[in-house]
Scaffold this motif. Structure first.
Motif, PDB file in Angstrom:
ATOM      1  N   LYS A  65      34.351  48.402  41.705  1.00 32.45           N
ATOM      2  CA  LYS A  65      35.211  49.356  40.998  1.00 32.45           C
ATOM      3  C   LYS A  65      36.496  48.691  40.515  1.00 32.45           C
ATOM      4  CE  LYS A  65      33.589  53.541  43.277  1.00 32.45           C
ATOM      5  NZ  LYS A  65      33.937  54.612  44.221  1.00 32.45           N
ATOM      6  N   ALA A  66      37.085  47.855  41.353  1.00 35.69           N
ATOM      7  CA  ALA A  66      38.314  47.164  40.963  1.00 35.69           C
ATOM      8  C   ALA A  66      38.049  46.213  39.805  1.00 35.69           C
ATOM      9  CB  ALA A  66      38.895  46.412  42.157  1.00 35.69           C
ATOM     10  N   TYR A  67      36.883  45.571  39.798  1.00 34.49           N
ATOM     11  CA  TYR A  67      36.518  44.667  38.704  1.00 34.49           C
ATOM     12  C   TYR A  67      36.391  45.440  37.392  1.00 34.49           C
ATOM     13  CZ  TYR A  67      33.839  41.289  35.978  1.00 34.49           C
ATOM     14  OH  TYR A  67      33.402  40.443  34.995  1.00 34.49           O
ATOM     15  N   LEU A  68      35.729  46.591  37.439  1.00 34.63           N
ATOM     16  CA  LEU A  68      35.581  47.416  36.233  1.00 34.63           C
ATOM     17  C   LEU A  68      36.942  47.908  35.740  1.00 34.63           C
ATOM     18  CD1 LEU A  68      32.349  49.415  37.126  1.00 34.63           C
ATOM     19  CD2 LEU A  68      32.583  47.492  35.533  1.00 34.63           C
ATOM     20  N   LEU A  69      37.822  48.299  36.651  1.00 39.55           N
ATOM     21  CA  LEU A  69      39.179  48.709  36.267  1.00 39.55           C
ATOM     22  C   LEU A  69      39.940  47.533  35.657  1.00 39.55           C
ATOM     23  CD1 LEU A  69      40.229  50.943  39.295  1.00 39.55           C
ATOM     24  CD2 LEU A  69      39.873  51.697  36.937  1.00 39.55           C
ATOM     25  N   HIS A  70      39.751  46.359  36.220  1.00 41.18           N
ATOM     26  CA  HIS A  70      40.407  45.156  35.705  1.00 41.18           C
ATOM     27  C   HIS A  70      39.951  44.856  34.278  1.00 41.18           C
ATOM     28  CE1 HIS A  70      42.346  41.253  35.896  1.00 41.18           C
ATOM     29  NE2 HIS A  70      41.218  40.699  35.503  1.00 41.18           N
ATOM     30  N   LEU A  71      38.640  44.932  34.046  1.00 35.22           N
ATOM     31  CA  LEU A  71      38.118  44.704  32.697  1.00 35.22           C
ATOM     32  C   LEU A  71      38.646  45.746  31.719  1.00 35.22           C
ATOM     33  CD1 LEU A  71      34.391  43.719  33.284  1.00 35.22           C
ATOM     34  CD2 LEU A  71      36.315  42.226  32.727  1.00 35.22           C
ATOM     35  N   ASP A  72      38.718  46.994  32.161  1.00 34.56           N
ATOM     36  CA  ASP A  72      39.246  48.057  31.307  1.00 34.56           C
ATOM     37  C   ASP A  72      40.707  47.792  30.963  1.00 34.56           C
ATOM     38  OD1 ASP A  72      38.958  50.690  30.005  1.00 34.56           O
ATOM     39  OD2 ASP A  72      40.439  51.302  31.520  1.00 34.56           O
ATOM     40  N   LYS A  73      41.476  47.353  31.928  1.00 32.99           N
ATOM     41  CA  LYS A  73      42.889  47.038  31.701  1.00 32.99           C
ATOM     42  C   LYS A  73      43.021  45.894  30.692  1.00 32.99           C
ATOM     43  CE  LYS A  73      45.323  46.650  35.418  1.00 32.99           C
ATOM     44  NZ  LYS A  73      45.978  46.115  36.635  1.00 32.99           N
ATOM     45  N   LEU A  74      42.196  44.859  30.826  1.00 33.39           N
ATOM     46  CA  LEU A  74      42.223  43.752  29.869  1.00 33.39           C
ATOM     47  C   LEU A  74      41.849  44.214  28.470  1.00 33.39           C
ATOM     48  CD1 LEU A  74      40.526  40.865  31.905  1.00 33.39           C
ATOM     49  CD2 LEU A  74      42.962  41.138  31.385  1.00 33.39           C
ATOM     50  N   HIS A  75      40.839  45.071  28.388  1.00 29.50           N
ATOM     51  CA  HIS A  75      40.401  45.601  27.094  1.00 29.50           C
ATOM     52  C   HIS A  75      41.518  46.407  26.428  1.00 29.50           C
ATOM     53  CE1 HIS A  75      37.750  47.177  24.031  1.00 29.50           C
ATOM     54  NE2 HIS A  75      38.162  48.392  24.336  1.00 29.50           N
ATOM     55  N   ARG A  76      42.156  47.287  27.191  1.00 36.09           N
ATOM     56  CA  ARG A  76      43.249  48.093  26.624  1.00 36.09           C
ATOM     57  C   ARG A  76      44.408  47.212  26.179  1.00 36.09           C
ATOM     58  NH1 ARG A  76      45.166  51.208  30.745  1.00 36.09           N
ATOM     59  NH2 ARG A  76      43.580  50.574  32.204  1.00 36.09           N
ATOM     60  N   ARG A  77      44.715  46.176  26.959  1.00 37.15           N
ATOM     61  CA  ARG A  77      45.795  45.254  26.593  1.00 37.15           C
ATOM     62  C   ARG A  77      45.447  44.523  25.296  1.00 37.15           C
ATOM     63  NH1 ARG A  77      46.790  41.592  31.251  1.00 37.15           N
ATOM     64  NH2 ARG A  77      47.675  43.483  32.117  1.00 37.15           N
ATOM     65  N   ASN A  78      44.203  44.082  25.167  1.00 40.57           N
ATOM     66  CA  ASN A  78      43.779  43.401  23.933  1.00 40.57           C
ATOM     67  C   ASN A  78      43.837  44.335  22.736  1.00 40.57           C
ATOM     68  OD1 ASN A  78      43.335  40.954  25.180  1.00 40.57           O
ATOM     69  ND2 ASN A  78      41.165  41.331  25.518  1.00 40.57           N
ATOM     70  N   GLN A  79      43.435  45.582  22.902  1.00 42.25           N
ATOM     71  CA  GLN A  79      43.484  46.555  21.811  1.00 42.25           C
ATOM     72  C   GLN A  79      44.926  46.786  21.365  1.00 42.25           C
ATOM     73  OE1 GLN A  79      40.875  47.843  20.109  1.00 42.25           O
ATOM     74  NE2 GLN A  79      39.720  46.404  21.358  1.00 42.25           N
ATOM     75  N   ARG A  80      45.854  46.880  22.312  1.00 44.69           N
ATOM     76  CA  ARG A  80      47.277  47.038  21.961  1.00 44.69           C
ATOM     77  C   ARG A  80      47.776  45.829  21.181  1.00 44.69           C
ATOM     78  NH1 ARG A  80      48.081  49.050  27.309  1.00 44.69           N
ATOM     79  NH2 ARG A  80      48.764  46.981  27.884  1.00 44.69           N
ATOM     80  N   ASP A  81      47.404  44.630  21.634  1.00 43.55           N
ATOM     81  CA  ASP A  81      47.825  43.415  20.941  1.00 43.55           C
ATOM     82  C   ASP A  81      47.283  43.345  19.522  1.00 43.55           C
ATOM     83  OD1 ASP A  81      49.182  42.657  23.226  1.00 43.55           O
ATOM     84  OD2 ASP A  81      47.678  41.189  23.866  1.00 43.55           O
ATOM     85  N   ILE A  82      46.042  43.759  19.345  1.00 41.74           N
ATOM     86  CA  ILE A  82      45.433  43.769  18.018  1.00 41.74           C
ATOM     87  C   ILE A  82      46.192  44.732  17.098  1.00 41.74           C
ATOM     88  CG2 ILE A  82      43.387  44.507  16.710  1.00 41.74           C
ATOM     89  CD1 ILE A  82      41.715  43.345  19.061  1.00 41.74           C
ATOM     90  N   LYS A  83      46.513  45.927  17.610  1.00 37.84           N
ATOM     91  CA  LYS A  83      47.250  46.901  16.810  1.00 37.84           C
ATOM     92  C   LYS A  83      48.629  46.378  16.436  1.00 37.84           C
ATOM     93  CE  LYS A  83      44.959  51.031  18.460  1.00 37.84           C
ATOM     94  NZ  LYS A  83      45.071  52.280  19.239  1.00 37.84           N
ATOM     95  N   ARG A  84      49.305  45.748  17.378  1.00 37.34           N
ATOM     96  CA  ARG A  84      50.638  45.190  17.091  1.00 37.34           C
ATOM     97  C   ARG A  84      50.583  44.126  16.009  1.00 37.34           C
ATOM     98  NH1 ARG A  84      52.119  44.476  23.206  1.00 37.34           N
ATOM     99  NH2 ARG A  84      52.691  46.610  23.673  1.00 37.34           N
ATOM    100  N   ASN A  85      49.556  43.299  16.068  1.00 34.74           N
ATOM    101  CA  ASN A  85      49.442  42.196  15.097  1.00 34.74           C
ATOM    102  C   ASN A  85      49.065  42.673  13.701  1.00 34.74           C
ATOM    103  OD1 ASN A  85      50.167  40.210  16.934  1.00 34.74           O
ATOM    104  ND2 ASN A  85      48.053  39.914  17.616  1.00 34.74           N
ATOM    105  N   ARG A  86      48.438  43.826  13.607  1.00 34.24           N
ATOM    106  CA  ARG A  86      48.059  44.367  12.292  1.00 34.24           C
ATOM    107  C   ARG A  86      49.244  44.989  11.572  1.00 34.24           C
ATOM    108  NH1 ARG A  86      42.291  47.330  13.425  1.00 34.24           N
ATOM    109  NH2 ARG A  86      41.098  45.423  13.694  1.00 34.24           N
TER     110      ARG A  86
END
Length: 87
Positions: A65-86
């Protein structure tokens, strides 16, 4: 489907988790960096397997469960970074 094995060696389960997170579901910074190095090498679609070596019993469901939460956190962080860069 191929397997991607992450080998984990710890003395105790608490080494895996951040002592600052009251939920107990966030990985320690050291373990998060260890996973990050492995995740970057993983091919898309590979099944992830944990090979855990510990002196004490590990709650594998909590780790999953912690691994899945960790991956979700990384995904959300990457999505935010992509939006900022656009912008």
């Amino acid at each position: 489907m191929s397997e991607f094995v992450i080998t984990i060696h710890v003395n105790d389960e608490k080494e895996l988790y951040s002592e600052f997170d009251p939920s107990g579901m966030s990985f320690s910074n050291e373990f998060a960096e260890y996973l990050k190095d492995y995740i970057e090498d993983r091919k898309i679609g590979e099944k992830v397997c944990y090979e855990v070596f510990s002196y004490n019993q590990i709650d594998m469901e909590r780790l999953r469960k912690a691994y899945l939460l960790h991956l979700d956190k990384l995904h959300r962080r990457n999505q935010r970074d992509i939006k900022r860069n656009r912008l």
